[in-house]
Every structure is written in C-alpha cells, then in structure tokens.
Design a protein around this motif. Structure first.
Motif, short mmCIF file in Angstrom:
data_model
loop_
_atom_site.label_atom_id
_atom_site.label_comp_id
_atom_site.label_asym_id
_atom_site.label_seq_id
_atom_site.Cartn_x
_atom_site.Cartn_y
_atom_site.Cartn_z
N LYS A 174 0.83 -1.19 0.00
CA LYS A 174 0.00 0.00 0.00
C LYS A 174 0.87 1.25 0.00
N ILE A 175 0.60 2.17 -0.93
CA ILE A 175 1.33 3.45 -0.99
C ILE A 175 0.69 4.40 0.01
N VAL A 176 1.52 4.93 0.93
CA VAL A 176 0.98 5.78 2.00
C VAL A 176 1.43 7.24 1.91
N GLY A 179 4.03 -3.95 4.97
CA GLY A 179 3.11 -3.92 3.83
C GLY A 179 2.91 -2.54 3.24
N GLU A 180 3.73 -1.54 3.66
CA GLU A 180 3.55 -0.17 3.16
C GLU A 180 4.76 0.25 2.31
N ALA A 181 4.54 1.27 1.49
CA ALA A 181 5.61 1.84 0.67
C ALA A 181 5.34 3.31 0.48
N GLU A 237 -2.44 1.29 -4.64
CA GLU A 237 -1.99 -0.10 -4.62
C GLU A 237 -0.73 -0.22 -5.47
N LEU A 238 0.32 -0.77 -4.85
CA LEU A 238 1.60 -0.97 -5.53
C LEU A 238 1.83 -2.45 -5.74
N THR A 239 2.04 -2.84 -6.99
CA THR A 239 2.36 -4.22 -7.30
C THR A 239 3.84 -4.30 -7.66
#
Length: 405
Positions: free
Chosen positions: A78-80, A96-98, A126-128
């Motif tokens: 997840k992009i925060v 789980g964050e980026a 959402e980052l894949t």
C-alpha cells in the motif's frame, strides 16, 4: 662573468633546491580554487550525505516485504505517501507499506531499501511489485562519503574539479591556498623584433621567447609579465633590480654565454649571488641561476629551444614547489628506434616523438630550431654516465604532457 668549469646537473639542481622558496597563503572563493594548492587541512563541517538517501527514483519500503516477489508471483503493498527531492516525510513505514521516493530524498523511518519503479505497477494507492530488494539496496547511507569532523583533504593537495566538489560538500565556500608566484620575464637582445609579416632588417630576428616562456610559466601555475632590455649592463641592471623588488621570481632570456655583449650574469654578480653558470647539459649549457634581494633569478639562453629545455629542467620544479606542489620527471621506459650518440659527463635532453612502445629522436635538433619541439612530444634523457644508446636499447622518456601544472 662565465665560470669556465661546468657544473653537473645534479649539483645545479641541488643548489636550486637549497634555495627553494614558498609562497605566502591567501584565502579565495572556492569558485576560483580550481588548479590551486591547498594551504590548509579540510575538516568536514557536515556529513555527506546528511541522511540516508534514495539512490534512485522508486519506492521506499522494508526489504523483507519484497522477498519472493517475481514476474510470476508479484506482491502487493500500500502506498501511504510520496517524497520529492528536497522534501521530508515524517511518516514511519509499517509492514506492507511503501512510499514514493525521488532520487536524493531522505529515506523515511521504517524503510531500509528502495525498489526501482521499473519493477512495479500502480493502481491508485496499490503498488504491485515484480522484483525483490535486500535491506540497504539502492540506499546511500548517512555519512557514506564524508563524516562530520573528519579530515578529508590535507594541506598541499592539488585542487582538481573532484576536490572542489568534496570541499563544497564539506561546507566550505572559500579555501586557503598558496599564492601564485609573480614572475618577471626580461627579454634581452638588441637583435630582437616583434612578429611581423613584413621584411625583417638584416641581423634581426623575431622574438619568440616571450611567447614560449610566458606560456610555460603559466603552465607551471605562475602569473607572468614581460619587459625588455637592450644588451647593455646598465639597462639590464635597471630591469633586474626593479624586478627583484616587485616580483617573486625573475627570468631572463639571452645574454648568458661568453660572447661580447652578454651581460646578464655580470648583473647577477653585481646585484646578488651567482649560484651557478654553465651546466653540463645539452641543450642549454650556458644556463645560470642566482639570488638577488632574496629572489631566485633564472638566466636562460636566447636560443628558443635551449630556453624551453632550461625552463623544464630548472625552473618548472621551483615554481611548483613555491606553491606547495611536488614535481619530478615522470620517467617511462621506451625502446629506441635509432642510435643516439652522447658524451660522458653530460646529461642530454633529446627531443623525441614517443608512443606506447618506442621513442624516435628528432634528427634536426639544433637549439634554435623551434620546429623540433613541435615535432616532438617528449624528451629522451641520457644520463651523464652513459655514452648514448644503440637502436633497440631501452631509454628513459619524459612526455611533455606530464610536465604540465
């Protein structure tokens, strides 16, 4: 005045070295410091980089959150937030964050790696990811280059463009350097005229030394100005005395041999002390040097090639060392393409054209033939204890380019 016994090259160089002078120090803006010599140690005021920074555009994240990711088995984070260059993010990255990050931006707390954006796709927040990174990858750690308080450069360092960047990163906008020596070149000779396209009067010759010696002095880091004197004792004495009061080093061309009208060494003897006059070298045997009012004076030949060689052999090192910079001939070995005769007891500086393997001396090499220096790119040095070389022998070579400031 001519001392009939020729000095050896080694003894003449020692006399110059024994009278070596060092310039005072000045502080100048860093923008003007290129190709100057440091007169102080550089102690870093800052860390560089001052924080853990991203080495590329991408996503700051926890490296372990990427383990196992591949094209066939991508992972989703997840992009925060997003951080641009010059920005700071006070968020802490959790599992789980980026965070989107630009090259050079501070890596946020909780992140220990940066994943290149080329290995990702995004859809909203959402980052894949399709690749993995290890902790520390694509991150430049704090103080990786410079640590605050460390000495990063020492006194007497020659400042190239690389050093300028390092000095700036350490927090300096000005530096202390050795002053450039101010050199007065006095051209003597009643026969000399300025360059012209017109017919030259009989017994006259164009004054080329003012151009070659000036350029060579500048190539040794010095400032130089030129004046002229006729071949009379009083005229030369007046110019030399004035130069000794106003300049750091004096150089003359002409008036150093033993023919009628050569008065330069008589002036040196009258005003100060002759260190030597006449050295067993070729070309340039009548070279002289002395001290007047505490200043070094080099008396070069009026012959253009001899004067250039004399500068390289005697004056170049003196000017370098005045500015805190060491200088020695960088000698490399090459194979002689032709037989080179010499004479025991004399050191020869033979003009040559050399490449990566061999050296071929210039055959037409009289001390007045300037073209021989143009055709050459190096000296072959024949020691006073050698009688020359045969074709195929290994010889000592100094490339002209290695002599430059």
């Amino acid at each position: 005045m001519f001392l009939s016994k020729l000095d050896s090259l080694n003894n003449a160089l020692k006399l110059i070295d024994d009278n070596q002078q060092l310039m005072d120090v000045e502080e100048i803006p860093l923008t003007e410091a290129h190709k100057r010599v440091l007169a102080e140690d550089i102690i870093a005021y800052h860390n560089s980089p001052p924080f853990d920074k991203s080495a590329m555009d991408g996503f700051a994240l926890k490296g372990e959150n990427t383990f196992g990711a591949s094209q066939s088995q991508p992972k989703t984070l997840k992009i925060v937030d997003a951080i641009g260059a010059g920005d700071f993010c006070d968020k802490t990255i959790n599992e789980g964050e980026a965070i989107v990050i630009a090259t050079g931006a501070p890596v946020p707390d909780g992140a220990d790696a940066v994943l290149m954006k080329e290995y990702t796709t995004t859809d909203g927040d959402e980052l894949t990811i399709y690749s993995q990174v290890t902790p520390g990858e694509n991150v430049s750690p704090k103080a990786e280059d410079i640590k605050k308080g460390d000495q990063i450069l020492s006194k007497d360092t020659f400042i190239r463009y690389q050093e300028m960047g390092l000095i700036a990163s350490a927090g300096y906008d000005s530096v202390k350097v050795y002053k450039k020596p101010n050199v007065k070149l006095i051209i003597t000779g009643n026969e000399l005229v300025e360059p012209t396209k017109e017919e030259i009067d009989k017994a006259k010759i164009i004054n080329s030394n003012q151009y070659t010696i000036k350029a060579m002095a500048e190539d040794a880091g010095a400032n130089i100005s030129i004046s002229y004197a006729g071949d009379t004792f009083d005229e030369v004495r007046q110019e030399v005395l004035k130069a000794s009061e106003e300049y750091d080093v004096i150089m003359t061309t002409g008036g150093t041999a033993i023919s009628k009208g050569d008065v330069v060494l008589d002036v040196v003897d009258d005003l100060g002390e002759i260190l030597f006059h006449g050295v067993s070298i070729r070309p340039g045997k009548p070279i002289g040097a002395g001290i007047i009012n505490g200043k070094m004076i080099f008396t070069f030949s009026g012959q253009p090639v001899a004067a250039m060689s004399q500068f390289d052999i005697f004056a170049r090192k003196f000017l370098f060392k005045m500015q805190g910079r060491e200088f020695d001939f960088h000698i490399v070995k090459r194979q002689a393409q032709l037989k080179i005769p010499s004479q025991l007891g004399r050191t020869d500086f033979i003009r040559a054209f050399s490449d990566d393997e061999s050296a071929r001396h210039i055959l037409n090499r009289g001390s007045g033939i300037i073209r021989s220096m143009v055709e050459a790119n190096s000296y072959i040095i024949i020691d006073e204890n050698d009688e020359g070389y045969q074709k195929g022998d290994i010889v000592d070579v100094v490339f002209f380019d290695s002599l430059l400031w």
